[in-house]
Write a protein that holds these residues in place. Structure first.
Motif, mmCIF file in Angstrom:
data_model
loop_
_atom_site.group_PDB
_atom_site.id
_atom_site.type_symbol
_atom_site.label_atom_id
_atom_site.label_comp_id
_atom_site.label_asym_id
_atom_site.label_seq_id
_atom_site.Cartn_x
_atom_site.Cartn_y
_atom_site.Cartn_z
ATOM 1 N N SER A 17 -0.953 4.932 -4.114
ATOM 2 C CA SER A 17 -0.841 5.380 -2.716
ATOM 3 C C SER A 17 -1.927 6.382 -2.347
ATOM 4 N N THR A 20 -8.105 5.326 -2.094
ATOM 5 C CA THR A 20 -8.701 4.844 -0.843
ATOM 6 C C THR A 20 -9.674 3.697 -1.082
ATOM 7 N N SER A 21 -9.769 3.208 -2.301
ATOM 8 C CA SER A 21 -10.671 2.112 -2.680
ATOM 9 C C SER A 21 -12.127 2.448 -2.380
ATOM 10 N N ALA A 38 -9.990 -4.680 -3.292
ATOM 11 C CA ALA A 38 -9.396 -4.156 -2.070
ATOM 12 C C ALA A 38 -9.603 -5.151 -0.932
ATOM 13 N N GLU A 39 -8.703 -5.089 0.049
ATOM 14 C CA GLU A 39 -8.818 -5.918 1.246
ATOM 15 C C GLU A 39 -9.168 -5.043 2.432
ATOM 16 N N LYS A 40 -10.042 -5.547 3.274
ATOM 17 C CA LYS A 40 -10.419 -4.813 4.475
ATOM 18 C C LYS A 40 -9.381 -5.091 5.559
ATOM 19 N N ARG A 41 -8.845 -4.021 6.111
ATOM 20 C CA ARG A 41 -7.848 -4.120 7.191
ATOM 21 C C ARG A 41 -8.441 -3.513 8.456
ATOM 22 N N ASP A 43 -7.604 -2.158 12.302
ATOM 23 C CA ASP A 43 -6.585 -1.738 13.263
ATOM 24 C C ASP A 43 -7.246 -1.643 14.635
ATOM 25 N N THR A 53 -10.197 -0.095 7.406
ATOM 26 C CA THR A 53 -9.925 0.632 6.166
ATOM 27 C C THR A 53 -9.801 -0.370 5.029
ATOM 28 N N GLU A 55 -7.674 -1.466 1.704
ATOM 29 C CA GLU A 55 -6.352 -1.324 1.104
ATOM 30 C C GLU A 55 -6.404 -1.869 -0.320
ATOM 31 N N THR A 57 -5.646 -3.606 -3.608
ATOM 32 C CA THR A 57 -4.805 -4.736 -3.991
ATOM 33 C C THR A 57 -4.675 -4.863 -5.506
#
Length: 112
Positions: A17, A20-21, A38-41, A43, A53, A55, A57
């Motif tokens: 948690s 921040t990758s 990591a996956e790019k999200r 918003d 950001t 996330e 994985t």
């Protein structure tokens, strides 16, 4: 079983948690034993242009390669990586030296 050497640091644990990758640990590892996915999200509601950001994985440390230098722990800007007093159990083969995100998180949870 032999006793743990007094100067042994323990094991590296992960708080997923807090990660921040940022990939700093991966880039700074001298033996390239850390793998991070990591996956790019995105918003679209965060400001006029939105915000992207990463996330986490998956996160893996190959303890067959790791030399316990602690550089990854030292350079982590969010303290997602830390030393814990527990040591890893001896491995019967090389495949079991690969610690994934769940094993690294369990080490962190057991130490607190």
């Amino acid at each position: 079983m032999t006793s743990i050497p007094q100067r042994r640091r323990g094991a590296i644990a992960l708080d997923p948690s807090a990660c921040t990758s940022c990939m700093i640990c991966v880039r700074e590892c001298p033996v390239w034993c850390i793998e991070l996915t990591a996956e790019k999200r995105h918003d679209p509601d965060a400001g006029p242009r939105g915000r992207s950001t990463l996330e986490l994985t998956d996160f893996r440390i190959d303890y067959g390669l790791c030399m316990d230098c602690g550089i990854c722990v030292d350079v982590c800007p969010t303290d997602a990586l830390s030393w814990v007093a527990d040591t890893l159990a001896p491995a019967p083969n090389a495949e079991t030296l690969d610690a994934d995100i769940s094993k690294l998180s369990r080490l962190r949870a057991e130490s607190t």
